[in-house]
Design a protein around this motif. Structure first.
Motif, short mmCIF file in Angstrom:
data_model
loop_
_atom_site.label_atom_id
_atom_site.label_comp_id
_atom_site.label_asym_id
_atom_site.label_seq_id
_atom_site.Cartn_x
_atom_site.Cartn_y
_atom_site.Cartn_z
N PHE A 1 0.83 -1.21 0.00
CA PHE A 1 0.00 0.00 0.00
C PHE A 1 0.86 1.25 0.00
CE2 PHE A 1 -2.53 3.07 2.73
CZ PHE A 1 -3.30 3.54 1.67
N ALA A 2 1.95 1.23 0.75
CA ALA A 2 2.84 2.39 0.80
C ALA A 2 3.39 2.74 -0.58
CB ALA A 2 3.98 2.14 1.78
N ALA A 3 3.68 1.71 -1.38
CA ALA A 3 4.19 1.95 -2.73
C ALA A 3 3.13 2.63 -3.58
CB ALA A 3 4.62 0.63 -3.37
N LYS A 4 1.88 2.21 -3.46
CA LYS A 4 0.79 2.84 -4.20
C LYS A 4 0.55 4.27 -3.71
CE LYS A 4 -0.63 -0.98 -6.42
NZ LYS A 4 -0.55 -1.12 -7.89
N ARG A 5 0.60 4.44 -2.39
CA ARG A 5 0.28 5.73 -1.78
C ARG A 5 1.26 6.82 -2.21
NH1 ARG A 5 1.76 8.42 2.91
NH2 ARG A 5 0.09 9.67 3.89
N ARG A 6 2.49 6.44 -2.58
CA ARG A 6 3.48 7.43 -2.98
C ARG A 6 3.00 8.30 -4.14
NH1 ARG A 6 8.14 6.75 -5.08
NH2 ARG A 6 9.18 8.44 -3.97
N GLY B 1 -10.58 -0.51 3.02
CA GLY B 1 -10.14 0.38 4.09
C GLY B 1 -9.00 1.28 3.68
N GLU B 2 -8.07 0.75 2.87
CA GLU B 2 -6.94 1.56 2.45
C GLU B 2 -7.38 2.75 1.59
OE1 GLU B 2 -5.41 -2.60 3.18
OE2 GLU B 2 -7.15 -1.72 2.16
N GLY B 3 -8.37 2.54 0.74
CA GLY B 3 -8.88 3.63 -0.08
C GLY B 3 -9.55 4.70 0.76
N ARG B 4 -10.33 4.27 1.76
CA ARG B 4 -10.98 5.25 2.64
C ARG B 4 -9.94 6.03 3.43
NH1 ARG B 4 -14.47 0.78 2.79
NH2 ARG B 4 -13.59 -0.10 4.69
N TYR B 5 -8.90 5.34 3.89
CA TYR B 5 -7.82 6.01 4.60
C TYR B 5 -7.15 7.04 3.70
CZ TYR B 5 -3.07 6.50 6.52
OH TYR B 5 -1.88 7.00 6.99
N ALA C 1 -8.31 8.55 0.96
CA ALA C 1 -9.20 9.68 0.67
C ALA C 1 -9.26 10.65 1.84
CB ALA C 1 -10.60 9.16 0.34
N ASP C 2 -9.30 10.10 3.05
CA ASP C 2 -9.35 10.95 4.24
C ASP C 2 -8.05 11.74 4.40
OD1 ASP C 2 -10.85 11.50 6.91
OD2 ASP C 2 -8.81 11.02 7.51
N GLN C 3 -6.92 11.09 4.13
CA GLN C 3 -5.63 11.75 4.25
C GLN C 3 -5.49 12.92 3.27
OE1 GLN C 3 -2.29 10.68 6.01
NE2 GLN C 3 -4.00 10.40 7.41
N LEU C 4 -6.09 12.80 2.10
CA LEU C 4 -5.92 13.79 1.04
C LEU C 4 -6.93 14.93 1.10
CD1 LEU C 4 -5.22 11.40 -1.98
CD2 LEU C 4 -3.54 12.79 -0.76
N SER C 5 -8.03 14.74 1.80
CA SER C 5 -9.09 15.74 1.77
C SER C 5 -9.09 16.58 3.05
CB SER C 5 -10.46 15.07 1.59
OG SER C 5 -10.79 14.30 2.73
N GLY C 6 -9.60 17.81 2.91
CA GLY C 6 -9.72 18.71 4.06
C GLY C 6 -11.04 18.57 4.77
N GLY C 7 -11.87 17.65 4.34
CA GLY C 7 -13.19 17.45 4.92
C GLY C 7 -14.09 16.82 3.88
N PRO C 8 -15.30 16.35 4.25
CA PRO C 8 -16.16 15.65 3.29
C PRO C 8 -16.58 16.49 2.10
CG PRO C 8 -17.33 16.15 5.33
CD PRO C 8 -15.89 16.43 5.58
N VAL D 1 -10.89 15.65 -3.94
CA VAL D 1 -10.91 14.20 -3.87
C VAL D 1 -12.27 13.71 -4.35
CG1 VAL D 1 -10.81 12.18 -2.35
CG2 VAL D 1 -9.27 14.12 -1.97
N ILE D 2 -12.25 12.85 -5.36
CA ILE D 2 -13.49 12.25 -5.88
C ILE D 2 -13.52 10.80 -5.41
CG2 ILE D 2 -14.88 11.77 -7.91
CD1 ILE D 2 -13.26 13.86 -9.41
N ARG D 3 -14.44 10.50 -4.52
CA ARG D 3 -14.58 9.13 -4.02
C ARG D 3 -15.38 8.29 -5.00
NH1 ARG D 3 -14.04 12.54 0.23
NH2 ARG D 3 -12.97 11.79 2.13
N VAL D 4 -14.95 7.04 -5.19
CA VAL D 4 -15.56 6.14 -6.16
C VAL D 4 -15.92 4.83 -5.47
CG1 VAL D 4 -15.07 4.69 -8.18
CG2 VAL D 4 -14.46 7.11 -8.21
N SER D 5 -17.07 4.27 -5.81
CA SER D 5 -17.47 2.98 -5.23
C SER D 5 -18.24 2.16 -6.24
CB SER D 5 -18.33 3.18 -3.99
OG SER D 5 -18.82 1.94 -3.50
N SER D 6 -18.13 0.85 -6.10
CA SER D 6 -19.01 -0.05 -6.83
C SER D 6 -19.87 -0.77 -5.80
CB SER D 6 -18.18 -1.06 -7.64
OG SER D 6 -19.03 -2.01 -8.27
N GLY D 7 -21.07 -0.28 -5.61
CA GLY D 7 -22.01 -0.91 -4.69
C GLY D 7 -22.46 -0.06 -3.53
#
Length: 473
Positions: A211-216, A233-237, A239-246, A251-257
């Motif tokens: 995950f750290a390699a991807k996060r770079r 969970g890693e994606g939610r983490y 997104a939260d790290q990159l955004s200043g709030g909801p 940050v564009i959050r993406v989900s399937s389902g």
């Protein structure tokens, strides 16, 4: 070609002479650097020498003396499970280690851009599954919209083989964890994270390192926009790290389902429909159910990621929708090879791990499943919850018997070879069923790569169907 800047008149060592290594050597030479090339394979060295490049044995004592940087091909480990001996020596000497991705990002922009009306932009896509399809889909949408576009990285051309940018052009890169972990420059305008599932764990020292390699790509790169799959969970983490709030629409959050309504910008797919929400209201919807090039929930996630990336580049929902409908899909990724007598034959040879195979199995009903090859750690035991649609399994390759023990009471047949598996599945398939190659294993026991495995499946299908047609005639 993108000439590498910053090393004119200096020595640059290149380790690994596959596609990216040779492209790097050409680009270094074009930028005025002296390239010192080496590969542990005599065949690779001979290929470089045939192109006119001298090779230098970098394993010799003193071979790295005076070298400004060591450029490493992605297949060569730089840390885990142990760094290549030449890389370890570079670390000991304090020589910077980089790769072609890092060189690309420091060399792509030129003074010519000052005369452009629209600055070229770079979209970089990473993740565990779906990144190739997402990358190709973004390129397809942009091309259909008439935007100048190039595609490279882990798909298509090496990044330094790209042509110099045109006015307003978009470069779409697929980047693997091998590429993101080492690049010393990562500055995309838009970065996309599809999803995360266990893969290449020995190379990264475990899931955290992977995950750290991807996060770079996001932490080092600081993209203007980040498209983040939040189904893990890693994606939610991230997104939260990159955004200043909801409400932060950088940050564009993406989900399937999962329905995502409470954010500044979100794109999600539910029950076959893609929806875009901005600032608390829905602004677009697309029916994905009948798009043949994007079957299944995993491809709907890919469509959401590509849609979001293209929206950040100024494209409208309707022009994106039209391009989605004309997307034919990629070879070896849920690729419809043939259909005869109500039976479809689908090639998903790229499903080399359990997670990608699970997504393929969830995309269809009534499946004749061809699986096997060089099994990965844990085999296919984790696929048990996803076998409800499988009518029968046809097992091939090195792990066929191991897989047979892990699928319990599911009807199966050990076929060993692709030829027999396709023949038996085609013989037994009934109208409405799908003969699906989704190996859940690497290909290296019988094929040099997953592409060759998929090509063999396709050839065997056409062979069997040709024989059926001949018999009918």
């Amino acid at each position: 070609m993108i000439p590498v800047v910053g090393y004119a008149g200096r020595k640059v060592a290149v380790l690994g002479l596959g596609r990216s290594g040779l492209a790097t050597a050409r680009a270094l030479q074009a930028g005025g650097a002296e390239a010192l090339l080496w590969d542990d394979s005599p065949e690779a060295r001979a290929k470089a020498e045939a192109e006119g490049f001298p090779t230098v044995d970098l394993t010799r004592h003193g071979a790295l003396e005076g070298v400004a940087v060591l450029v490493v091909s992605p297949g060569i480990p730089s840390l885990y499970p142990a760094p290549h001996r030449i890389i370890a020596r570079a670390y000991g000497l304090g020589i910077p280690v980089d790769n072609d991705i890092g060189l690309f990002f420091r060399s792509f922009a030129t003074k010519d851009w000052d005369g452009f009306d629209s600055t070229p932009r770079v979209v970089a896509v990473t993740g565990s599954n779906g990144k190739s399809t997402t990358t190709a889909l973004i390129r397809h949408i942009l091309a259909e919209a008439g935007r100048p576009v190039q595609m490279a990285g882990n798909i298509g051309r090496g990044v330094l083989d790209l042509d110099p940018a045109q006015d307003g052009q978009v470069v779409v890169l697929e980047l693997s964890s091998y590429q993101t972990e080492l690049a010393r420059a990562l500055t995309p305008d838009v970065a996309v994270f599809t999803n995360l599932s266990p893969d290449h764990l020995d190379r990264h020292g475990g899931m955290g390192g992977y995950f750290a390699a991807k996060r770079r790509l996001f932490a080092e790169g600081g993209p203007d926009r980040a498209v983040i799959g939040v189904d893990e969970g890693e994606g939610r983490y991230l997104a939260d790290q990159l955004s200043g709030g909801p409400e932060d629409d950088r940050v564009i959050r993406v989900s399937s389902g999962t329905k995502l309504e409470g954010f500044g910008w979100a794109v999600f797919a539910r029950k076959g429909f893609l929806a875009e929400w901005r600032k608390g209201r829905q602004v677009a919807s697309i029916d994905l159910r009948e798009i043949s090039g994007l079957p299944g929930a995993h491809n709907h996630q890919n469509a959401c990621c590509a849609y979001a990336a293209c929206r950040t580049l100024g494209l409208g929902p309707r022009e994106i929708e039209g391009a989605l409908r004309s997307f034919a899909g990629l070879p070896h990724r849920s690729q419809l090879v043939a259909e005869r007598g109500g039976v479809r034959f689908v090639n998903d040879s790229k499903a080399t791990n359990v997670d990608s195979a699970a997504k393929a199995l969830q995309a269809f009903e009534k499946i004749r499943w061809i699986a096997g090859g060089m099994g990965k750690e844990g085999g296919i035991a984790a696929l048990a919850p996803h076998l409800g649609s499988v009518v029968k399994a046809y097992l091939i390759g090195h792990s066929a018997r191991e897989f047979a023990l892990q699928i319990g009471d599911l009807p199966h047949e050990i076929c060993e070879t692709m030829e027999r598996a396709v023949a038996r599945a085609a013989e037994e398939a009934e109208p409405g069923e799908v003969v699906l190659l989704a190996p859940a294993a690497a290909s290296f026991d019988q094929y040099p790569n997953f592409e060759k495995r998929g090509e063999d499946f396709t050839a065997r299908v056409r062979e069997v169907l040709g024989q059926v047609a001949a018999d009918a005639g």
